[in-house]
Design an enzyme around this catalytic site. Structure first.
Site, PDB file in Angstrom:
ATOM      1  N   TRP A 256      -7.747 -14.209   3.328  1.00 41.75           N
ATOM      2  CA  TRP A 256      -7.801 -14.757   4.745  1.00 41.75           C
ATOM      3  C   TRP A 256      -6.821 -14.007   5.839  1.00 41.75           C
ATOM      4  O   TRP A 256      -7.317 -13.841   6.958  1.00 41.75           O
ATOM      5  CB  TRP A 256      -7.378 -16.310   4.477  1.00 41.75           C
ATOM      6  CG  TRP A 256      -8.498 -17.011   3.766  1.00 41.75           C
ATOM      7  CD1 TRP A 256      -8.517 -17.502   2.566  1.00 41.75           C
ATOM      8  CD2 TRP A 256     -10.163 -17.009   4.428  1.00 41.75           C
ATOM      9  NE1 TRP A 256      -9.892 -18.088   2.368  1.00 41.75           N
ATOM     10  CE2 TRP A 256     -10.641 -17.723   3.482  1.00 41.75           C
ATOM     11  CE3 TRP A 256     -10.701 -16.738   5.671  1.00 41.75           C
ATOM     12  CZ2 TRP A 256     -11.979 -17.831   3.323  1.00 41.75           C
ATOM     13  CZ3 TRP A 256     -12.103 -16.880   5.555  1.00 41.75           C
ATOM     14  CH2 TRP A 256     -12.612 -17.453   4.630  1.00 41.75           C
TER      15      TRP A 256
ATOM     16  N   ASP B 247      -2.022 -19.953  10.032  1.00 39.85           N
ATOM     17  CA  ASP B 247      -3.343 -20.499   9.496  1.00 39.85           C
ATOM     18  C   ASP B 247      -3.142 -21.483   8.356  1.00 39.85           C
ATOM     19  O   ASP B 247      -2.596 -20.928   7.361  1.00 39.85           O
ATOM     20  CB  ASP B 247      -4.079 -19.241   8.994  1.00 39.85           C
ATOM     21  CG  ASP B 247      -5.668 -19.677   8.670  1.00 39.85           C
ATOM     22  OD1 ASP B 247      -5.657 -20.901   8.459  1.00 39.85           O
ATOM     23  OD2 ASP B 247      -6.251 -18.780   8.196  1.00 39.85           O
TER      24      ASP B 247
ATOM     25  N   LYS C 181     -11.085 -29.147   4.609  1.00 35.44           N
ATOM     26  CA  LYS C 181     -10.213 -28.997   3.227  1.00 35.44           C
ATOM     27  C   LYS C 181      -9.430 -30.474   3.426  1.00 35.44           C
ATOM     28  O   LYS C 181      -9.686 -31.295   2.528  1.00 35.44           O
ATOM     29  CB  LYS C 181      -9.385 -27.778   3.037  1.00 35.44           C
ATOM     30  CG  LYS C 181     -10.301 -26.723   3.052  1.00 35.44           C
ATOM     31  CD  LYS C 181      -9.568 -25.603   3.399  1.00 35.44           C
ATOM     32  CE  LYS C 181     -10.481 -24.150   3.690  1.00 35.44           C
ATOM     33  NZ  LYS C 181     -11.618 -23.789   2.977  1.00 35.44           N
TER      34      LYS C 181
HETATM   35  C1  LIG Z   1      -6.982 -20.075   4.756  1.00 27.62           C
HETATM   36  C2  LIG Z   1      -8.226 -19.961   5.482  1.00 27.62           C
HETATM   37  N1  LIG Z   1      -8.558 -19.406   6.754  1.00 27.62           N
HETATM   38  C3  LIG Z   1      -9.440 -19.490   7.318  1.00 27.62           C
HETATM   39  C4  LIG Z   1     -10.482 -19.905   6.916  1.00 27.62           C
HETATM   40  C5  LIG Z   1     -11.987 -19.659   7.481  1.00 27.62           C
HETATM   41  O1  LIG Z   1     -12.257 -21.116   7.960  1.00 27.62           O
HETATM   42  P1  LIG Z   1     -13.722 -21.316   8.618  1.00 27.62           P
HETATM   43  O2  LIG Z   1     -14.699 -21.322   7.715  1.00 27.62           O
HETATM   44  O3  LIG Z   1     -13.384 -22.593   9.169  1.00 27.62           O
HETATM   45  O4  LIG Z   1     -14.110 -20.436   9.673  1.00 27.62           O
HETATM   46  C6  LIG Z   1     -10.666 -20.437   5.458  1.00 27.62           C
HETATM   47  C7  LIG Z   1     -11.806 -20.993   4.996  1.00 27.62           C
HETATM   48  O5  LIG Z   1     -11.962 -21.363   3.511  1.00 27.62           O
HETATM   49  C8  LIG Z   1      -9.353 -20.473   4.812  1.00 27.62           C
HETATM   50  O6  LIG Z   1      -9.249 -21.110   3.688  1.00 27.62           O
END
Ligand SMILES: Cc1ncc(COP(=O)(O)O)c(C=O)c1O
Length: 360
Positions: free
Chosen positions: A101, A171, A195
């Site tokens: 991520w 994040d 989540k």
């Molecule tokens: C730590 C993290 N950041 C970003 C995201 C991306 O999120 P989204 O699907 O809401 O764009 C995720 C998705 O699982 C994630 O676990």
């Protein structure tokens, strides 16, 4: 029968919340309409919207000088919006590359301006993190970005860097509200709801007000944080269903005892699984540095891939779903977010022991 949901997201919701949605979905509190059919300017929706914002402020103890913004586009849109709003010419966006991520956040920032990777976990296959005190911002730093919990790698920061000369941005998509947090140590945090906080469709961003001054009027209107901060996240049509469900999940968290109770719950549940791995090290292996093992996404390997497949199939027969590791890393992953019950986790721990006994 309700399955045990170990998916990484969207993930399980409290049964009470699902029931309330079911009761209210076709007619909302005598309105003669569903809440998702009515205007987002109605007093009924306004109450839901304000409840979601005020519950976030209370549960996360958000100080007065921070704005809470509800957005669409997932955490992924924030990978671009953050540098678009906060990275100015002559400054550098700094990142800790802790996993899949963080990598995505870095890739988007590179498209917008200067970036620097302060620490890179790639060579170590993303199994550890730097010590918080070792993370230092450069003189030209626009901000330092971390990923508080790497959902795929199963890595979680336990302490956060304290920076004097640059805002820390995190994040927190996969561990928001899983523990008490001192927001004043951050310039900004953000998270997709799907989540710990509700269904997908809404993203929460909490940003210190002085940082809002960096956003340029030249940005397209939706991409500018000020648009949303100045209109209480009602500039355009918000994702009303997701915000309604978010508000109900937050009410549920309040009833459980807030962030502290969520922390105790997360510690207890994750320990149930990590302790099986400690008991049976020949059979279960967690690749993550024990200092940074996640309380939200517990990753593990079995002695070979055939046994991993068998484990996933037999668990599914017992209504334990979503245990396959992310396709980029393989193995197994149990996502055990706030809303997953202790009983579900205990059942998985028992299943792990029984499976090892039969196949070890
Ligand atoms: C730590 C993290 N950041 C970003 C995201 C991306 O999120 P989204 O699907 O809401 O764009 C995720 C998705 O699982 C994630 O676990």
């Amino acid at each position: 029968m309700r399955a045990k949901n170990f998916y990484a997201g969207p993930s399980t919701l409290p049964e009470e919340v699902l029931k309330q949605i079911k009761d209210d979905i076709s007619e909302y509190k005598g309105l003669g309409l569903s809440l998702i059919e009515t205007s987002h300017r109605s007093k009924e929706y306004d109450e839901v919207h304000n409840n979601a914002l005020s519950r976030l402020r209370t549960l996360l103890q958000v100080p007065e000088n921070y704005s809470i913004i509800l957005l669409q586009g997932g955490a992924t849109l924030q990978f671009g919006m953050i540098p678009m709003n906060l990275l100015k010419d002559g400054t550098t966006a700094e990142y800790v590359n802790s996993g899949a991520w963080a990598e995505k956040a870095i890739e988007d920032a590179q498209k917008i301006g200067n970036t620097r990777v302060l620490w890179d976990g790639k060579e170590g296959s993303y199994t550890s993190l730097p010590k918080a005190a070792e993370v230092k911002a450069g003189e030209d730093s626009a901000y330092v970005h971390i990923t508080s919990n790497e959902t795929i790698g199963g890595l979680q920061w336990k302490d956060f860097p304290v920076l004097e000369n640059s805002p820390l941005i995190a994040d927190m998509s996969s561990d928001i509200l899983s523990r008490p947090l001192d927001i004043s140590k951050f310039g900004m945090i953000y998270a997709g709801a799907q989540k710990n906080l509700g269904p997908s469709g809404v993203t929460i961003a909490i940003i210190r007000n002085d940082l809002l001054e960096r956003s340029s009027d030249a940005l397209p209107v939706y991409l500018n944080y000020n648009t949303h901060a100045s209109k209480d996240s009602l500039y355009n049509t918000p994702p009303v269903f997701s915000i309604w469900a978010l508000s109900l999940v937050l009410e549920w968290v309040e009833k459980q005892g807030g962030a502290k109770a969520m922390e105790a719950r997360a510690e207890k549940k994750s320990q149930m699984l990590y302790s099986v791995m400690e008991e049976l090290p020949e059979f279960f292996h967690c690749p993550v540095d024990p200092n940074y093992r996640s309380t939200m996404n517990v990753v593990f390997r079995l002695p070979n891939e055939d046994l991993e497949k068998q484990f996933i199939a037999e668990a599914a027969e017992k209504h334990m779903l979503g245990l396959k590791g992310h396709r980029s890393v393989g193995g197994l992953r149990a996502s055990i977010y706030n809303n997953l019950t202790e009983e579900a986790c205990a059942e998985l721990a028992d299943f792990m022991r029984a499976f090892a006994k039969k196949n070890g």
